[in-house]
Design an enzyme around this catalytic site. Structure first.
Site, PDB file in Angstrom:
ATOM      1  N   ALA A  64       0.860  -1.192   0.000  1.00 46.78           N
ATOM      2  CA  ALA A  64       0.000   0.000   0.000  1.00 46.78           C
ATOM      3  C   ALA A  64       0.894   1.239   0.000  1.00 46.78           C
ATOM      4  O   ALA A  64       2.017   1.197   0.499  1.00 46.78           O
ATOM      5  CB  ALA A  64      -0.878  -0.020   1.239  1.00 46.78           C
ATOM      6  N   GLU A  86      -0.361  -9.262  -0.506  1.00 48.23           N
ATOM      7  CA  GLU A  86      -1.783  -9.565  -0.277  1.00 48.23           C
ATOM      8  C   GLU A  86      -2.552  -9.626  -1.595  1.00 48.23           C
ATOM      9  O   GLU A  86      -3.436 -10.451  -1.784  1.00 48.23           O
ATOM     10  CB  GLU A  86      -2.383  -8.526   0.670  1.00 48.23           C
ATOM     11  CG  GLU A  86      -1.795  -8.659   2.077  1.00 48.23           C
ATOM     12  CD  GLU A  86      -2.243  -7.551   3.011  1.00 48.23           C
ATOM     13  OE1 GLU A  86      -1.963  -6.373   2.714  1.00 48.23           O
ATOM     14  OE2 GLU A  86      -2.878  -7.861   4.029  1.00 48.23           O
ATOM     15  N   GLU A 144       4.201  -4.888   7.593  1.00 41.54           N
ATOM     16  CA  GLU A 144       3.366  -3.841   8.194  1.00 41.54           C
ATOM     17  C   GLU A 144       3.712  -3.587   9.660  1.00 41.54           C
ATOM     18  O   GLU A 144       3.622  -2.459  10.144  1.00 41.54           O
ATOM     19  CB  GLU A 144       1.884  -4.213   8.066  1.00 41.54           C
ATOM     20  CG  GLU A 144       1.313  -4.069   6.662  1.00 41.54           C
ATOM     21  CD  GLU A 144       1.544  -5.292   5.781  1.00 41.54           C
ATOM     22  OE1 GLU A 144       2.367  -6.155   6.147  1.00 41.54           O
ATOM     23  OE2 GLU A 144       0.897  -5.374   4.717  1.00 41.54           O
ATOM     24  N   GLY A 186       0.704  -4.971   1.081  1.00 38.58           N
ATOM     25  CA  GLY A 186      -0.442  -5.053   0.183  1.00 38.58           C
ATOM     26  C   GLY A 186      -0.094  -5.700  -1.147  1.00 38.58           C
ATOM     27  O   GLY A 186      -0.959  -6.306  -1.794  1.00 38.58           O
TER      28      GLY A 186
HETATM   29  N1  3HC Z   1       4.553   3.360  -0.077  1.00 38.05           N
HETATM   30  C1  3HC Z   1       5.033   4.539  -0.482  1.00 38.05           C
HETATM   31  N2  3HC Z   1       6.328   4.770  -0.770  1.00 38.05           N
HETATM   32  C2  3HC Z   1       7.168   3.742  -0.625  1.00 38.05           C
HETATM   33  C3  3HC Z   1       6.748   2.478  -0.200  1.00 38.05           C
HETATM   34  C4  3HC Z   1       5.367   2.303   0.070  1.00 38.05           C
HETATM   35  N3  3HC Z   1       4.856   1.119   0.458  1.00 38.05           N
HETATM   36  N4  3HC Z   1       7.815   1.667  -0.144  1.00 38.05           N
HETATM   37  C5  3HC Z   1       8.871   2.401  -0.528  1.00 38.05           C
HETATM   38  N5  3HC Z   1       8.480   3.650  -0.815  1.00 38.05           N
HETATM   39  C6  3HC Z   1       9.321   4.748  -1.320  1.00 38.05           C
HETATM   40  C7  3HC Z   1      10.321   5.224  -0.291  1.00 38.05           C
HETATM   41  O1  3HC Z   1       9.748   6.176   0.564  1.00 38.05           O
HETATM   42  C8  3HC Z   1      11.389   5.813  -1.176  1.00 38.05           C
HETATM   43  O2  3HC Z   1      10.914   7.058  -1.602  1.00 38.05           O
HETATM   44  P1  3HC Z   1      11.917   8.269  -1.912  1.00 38.05           P
HETATM   45  O3  3HC Z   1      12.784   7.797  -3.020  1.00 38.05           O
HETATM   46  O4  3HC Z   1      11.004   9.394  -2.222  1.00 38.05           O
HETATM   47  O5  3HC Z   1      12.682   8.465  -0.634  1.00 38.05           O
HETATM   48  C9  3HC Z   1      11.376   4.902  -2.387  1.00 38.05           C
HETATM   49  O6  3HC Z   1      10.110   4.238  -2.365  1.00 38.05           O
HETATM   50  C10 3HC Z   1      12.468   3.868  -2.404  1.00 38.05           C
HETATM   51  O7  3HC Z   1      12.468   3.192  -1.167  1.00 38.05           O
HETATM   52  P2  3HC Z   1      13.817   2.668  -0.521  1.00 38.05           P
HETATM   53  O8  3HC Z   1      14.831   3.743  -0.510  1.00 38.05           O
HETATM   54  O9  3HC Z   1      13.444   2.027   0.768  1.00 38.05           O
HETATM   55  O10 3HC Z   1      14.247   1.570  -1.607  1.00 38.05           O
HETATM   56  P3  3HC Z   1      14.872   0.142  -1.397  1.00 38.05           P
HETATM   57  O11 3HC Z   1      15.063  -0.418  -2.748  1.00 38.05           O
HETATM   58  O12 3HC Z   1      16.022   0.213  -0.454  1.00 38.05           O
HETATM   59  O13 3HC Z   1      13.742  -0.729  -0.651  1.00 38.05           O
HETATM   60  C11 3HC Z   1      11.572  -1.627  -0.258  1.00 38.05           C
HETATM   61  C12 3HC Z   1      12.531  -1.025  -1.283  1.00 38.05           C
HETATM   62  C13 3HC Z   1      12.120  -2.968   0.236  1.00 38.05           C
HETATM   63  C14 3HC Z   1      10.216  -1.819  -0.907  1.00 38.05           C
HETATM   64  C15 3HC Z   1      11.475  -0.670   0.955  1.00 38.05           C
HETATM   65  O14 3HC Z   1      11.184   0.625   0.466  1.00 38.05           O
HETATM   66  C16 3HC Z   1      10.414  -1.008   1.948  1.00 38.05           C
HETATM   67  O15 3HC Z   1      10.632  -1.825   2.827  1.00 38.05           O
HETATM   68  N6  3HC Z   1       9.252  -0.347   1.830  1.00 38.05           N
HETATM   69  C17 3HC Z   1       8.170  -0.496   2.773  1.00 38.05           C
HETATM   70  C18 3HC Z   1       7.349  -1.681   2.424  1.00 38.05           C
HETATM   71  C19 3HC Z   1       6.169  -1.758   3.351  1.00 38.05           C
HETATM   72  O16 3HC Z   1       6.240  -1.487   4.526  1.00 38.05           O
HETATM   73  N7  3HC Z   1       5.050  -2.172   2.787  1.00 38.05           N
HETATM   74  C20 3HC Z   1       3.833  -2.293   3.543  1.00 38.05           C
HETATM   75  C21 3HC Z   1       3.029  -1.063   3.366  1.00 38.05           C
HETATM   76  S1  3HC Z   1       1.647  -1.050   4.392  1.00 38.05           S
HETATM   77  C22 3HC Z   1       0.533  -2.048   3.580  1.00 38.05           C
HETATM   78  O17 3HC Z   1       0.820  -2.590   2.566  1.00 38.05           O
HETATM   79  C23 3HC Z   1      -0.800  -2.104   4.248  1.00 38.05           C
HETATM   80  C24 3HC Z   1      -1.633  -3.219   3.715  1.00 38.05           C
HETATM   81  O18 3HC Z   1      -1.448  -4.353   4.499  1.00 38.05           O
HETATM   82  C25 3HC Z   1      -3.094  -2.852   3.689  1.00 38.05           C
END
Ligand code: 3HC
Ligand code: NAI
Length: 692
Positions: A61, A105, A125, A102
């Protein structure tokens, strides 16, 4: 719309296209939804493949949309997922690189999943203080089993896709070109009916009650300040005890409740804060960088050895220079011992140990280091010594080498002026132990070149540090603030507290260690040396004398077996010291301060708000680029409680007008001069705004 649609023969392909990680923001969801509608309406399309463009299947997400109306805007993630699951043509997820949150998911709602090896599979998450809110807690246990799913959901850690091959998560692993393989798979299953759905798989876990009780005990003990991990356990438990749709509803309710918690907001602030810290407004990402293939460190003391280890850990050869063989041998022996201890704990193999030790070499000659791409000075904290070292570096280092100083208090611009190349000089302020602590304050001098800053920022990532840029001032961001905290801690002793009361109050707030236990660990003589310099340079600065009296008693801390507390040989546990407590009480009498009972609330407010006020000045002077940078310094370098999001975020959650009101109250007490609210703080409070 951020998803592409194309038809290859009888297979429709929907490709998420929302760089960098295909976050499932509104436009991406709308794109997937639109593609599904088209594909389902077209008779010639027999199956649908969903994949992601670029470097991810999907990172989940879009966190940036959380707490905005866009999260729920239709088609929301639930609608997309329900549409996929209910489709009357097979939908196949073609997973590669990253399938998280997500994103995973969404894949779980597909009828089939194929994957490339090496993809990171996670429901992370929990790291954002949440739980998977789009069916993850109900579907993942059905495909990988309850125990694996629980581990993945509670830890949030990624598992490589090939490790999950053989589970029901993946129908096929594809070694070659993913799209070719996915389309071939789609053609193969195009006619299969009824379509398989993860929701129909039974969770077979007979002894689930005992297992989940055990899990609750373990997880609860490990996550005391965060509600999410236990809620994750509850939801996975629901997958074993509830009907699928009831489980989904239960998951949803818990997800929405967690979304509103301060803990989750703090963790999301940390996620974005860490990434924001690497951005420097006038130094764009594409600024050319200087190659860093070799490094040198001057001084093999407490810091020098630890700094060298960072380079070796990153595979960069590093030379360590000392003045005398004895000091060099001692420094390198400490490095070796540190690695040996890691090896004993099973966290380093003999091969890696040999590799890393092989990358670190000692020398007594500047001639040996002249070709290094970066040299970091970590000699005694005296301007005269720094001057000699930088004069020498200016003479010997190759043109273009980065000349860095690890100074914690001295004027970096002055240090740069000792060379004829101030543009190449920068501060790299590591924290002790330098091989462990995540924080690296990167000090930008008046003349530091942009490419030097950009290179150092990139280097900080390479050596796995959180780099935060600071301008030049006494103490930079972190130590300048901690000075206010320590000052208040000292005044509290004079006014009625004893060290253990202060330590306990701030530890209850969430700090890993209170100021006095910390002083005993780091060495009280370090602060003493700084204060002695201050008494000469800035006689107007007031401190409690208690810390000086302590040092005069020879009580430097754990290293002398006695500090604010007593210590027993081989035991780091602090024991109350009657001698010290008597000294503190006598000191109050000597300075004619009537001791009073001080509440824990006052202790916490004085320690934290004094830092917040200094931070507001740091921000308005432009020493820090943004409030979240200050939070990153405190979360990664000073043990500020993560669930409170850092000092600035915490002040925002308390409400800046409340912070100002408390400060005005303390301004009426002793040393009220330290409680004048910074203009920025006053302004923001008046306008009802926040720092972040
Ligand atoms: N939403 C929005 N932006 C995101 C994102 C996300 N889920 N994941 C990464 N980004 C953005 C980062 O903020 C960053 O933005 P920037 O360049 O403007 O600073 C850019 O993407 C690149 O991220 P990283 O520097 O972290 O890149 P990496 O290649 O090192 O890592 C990754 C990629 C492994 C995907 C890492 O970004 C990460 O762990 N992201 C979070 C993933 C996450 O927590 N997902 C769950 C979201 S909550 C959800 O899905 C709820 C659902 O259950 C309903
Ligand atoms: P230290 O006293 O442990 O080590 C300094 C080392 O430098 C000694 O081994 C000494 O022999 C060597 N040295 C002195 N002059 C030299 C010269 N001219 N050429 C080569 N080697 C020389 O000191 P420490 O604690 O490692 O501090 C080093 C620097 O790091 C200081 O600037 C300090 O302010 C800074 N710093 C220290 C932190 C700490 O917690 N100790 C934290 C962050 C920064």
């Amino acid at each position: 719309m951020s998803a592409n649609y194309e038809v290859k023969g009888s297979i429709a392909v929907i490709t998420l296209n929302n760089p960098p990680v295909n976050g499932l923001g509104y436009a991406t969801r709308a794109g997937i939804f639109d593609g599904l509608k088209k594909a389902l309406a077209k008779r010639a399309v027999k199956a649908i493949v969903i994949t992601g463009a670029g470097r991810a299947f999907s990172g989940g997400a879009d966190i940036k949309e959380f707490n905005t109306p866009k999260t729920t805007l239709e088609p929301n993630l639930h609608t997309v997922i329900a549409t996929i699951e209910a489709a009357d043509k097979p939908v196949i997820a073609a997973v590669h690189s990253v399938a998280m949150g997500g994103g995973l998911e969404l894949a779980l709602a597909c009828h089939y999943r194929v994957a490339s090896p090496g993809a990171q599979i996670a429901l992370p998450e929990v790291k954002l203080g949440l739980l998977p809110g789009a069916g993850g807690t109900q579907r993942l246990p059905r495909v990988v089993g309850v125990e694996t799913a629980l581990n993945m959901i509670v830890s949030g850690n990624p598992v490589p896709s090939e490790k999950l091959a053989g589970t029901k998560l993946f129908d096929q692993m594809i070694e070659g070109d993913l799209m070719t393989g996915a389309i071939a798979f789609a053609e193969k299953v195009a006619a299969v009916r009824p379509l398989p759905k993860v929701r129909d798989i039974k969770v077979d876990y007979p002894n689930h009650e005992a297992f989940f009780q055990f899990a609750r005990n373990t997880v609860g003990a490990m996550s005391k300040n965060f509600p999410a991990p236990l809620k994750c356990v509850d939801c996975v438990a629901a997958s074993a005890s509830m009907k699928f749709d009831d489980g989904l509803k239960f998951e949803r309710e818990n997800f929405l409740a967690l979304m509103q918690t301060t803990e989750s907001k703090a963790l999301r602030h940390f996620f974005f804060g860490e990434r924001a810290a690497s951005k420097i407004p006038d130094v764009p990402d594409d600024t050319p960088k200087r190659p860093i293939k070799s490094a040198a460190i001057i001084g093999a003391g407490t810091m020098g050895g630890g700094i060298a280890m960072n380079f070796a850990n990153a595979g960069i050869p590093v030379k360590v220079l000392e003045m005398k063989q004895e000091a060099l041998d001692k420094g390198l022996a400490t490095v070796r011992r540190n690695y040996e201890n890691t090896m004993k704990k099973g966290k380093l193999t003999q091969q890696k140990f040999d590799e890393r030790m092989g990358l670190i070499t000692g020398t007594l000659s500047y001639d040996d280091i002249k070709d290094a791409d970066i040299v970091i000075e970590a000699v005694f904290e005296e301007m005269g010594v720094k001057e000699k070292v930088f004069n020498k570096l200016d003479q010997v280092m190759k043109p273009g080498a980065i000349l860095a100083s690890n100074t914690s208090t001295l004027d970096l611009n002055k240090i740069a002026s000792f060379t004829k190349r101030p543009q190449d000089v920068i501060g790299t302020h590591f924290f002790s132990p330098a091989n462990v602590m995540k924080l690296l304050e990167i000090v930008r001098g008046e003349k530091t070149a942009k490419d030097v800053l950009a290179t150092t920022m990139t280097l900080s990532k390479k050596i796995k540090k959180t780099g935060v840029v600071s301008g030049v001032c006494d103490g930079f961001i972190g130590n300048r603030m901690i000075e206010q905290y320590s000052r208040q801690a000292g005044f509290l002793l004079e006014e009625g507290c004893l060290p253990e009361q202060v330590d306990k109050a701030i530890e209850k707030f969430g700090f890993a260690m209170g100021p006095f236990r910390m002083g005993d660990m780091a060495g009280n003589d370090i602060g003493w040396a700084i204060r002695k310099r201050r008494y000469v340079e800035r006689p107007d600065m007031k401190y409690s004398k208690t810390a000086d009296l302590l040092c005069e008693m020879g009580r430097y801390g754990q290293k002398t077996g006695a500090g604010w507390y007593d210590y027993k040989p081989g035991d780091r546990k602090p024991y109350l010291s009657q001698l010290v407590n008597d000294m503190i009480i006598k000191h109050s009498t000597d300075i004619k301060v009537r001791r009073r009972k001080i509440s824990d609330q006052e202790i916490v407010e004085r320690l934290v708000y004094s830092m917040v006020n200094e931070a507001a000045r740091i921000l308005e002077e432009g020493i820090a680029q943004r409030a979240s940078d200050i939070d990153m310094v405190y979360l990664t370098g000073y043990g500020f409680p993560l669930h409170r999001g850092g000092p600035m975020f915490y002040a925002d959650t308390v409400g800046l007008p409340n912070v100002v009101t408390a400060m005005k109250k303390y301004a009426k007490g002793r040393h009220g001069e330290f409680w004048k609210p910074a203009p920025l703080l006053t302004k923001l409070a008046r306008k009802g705004k926040t720092f972040n």
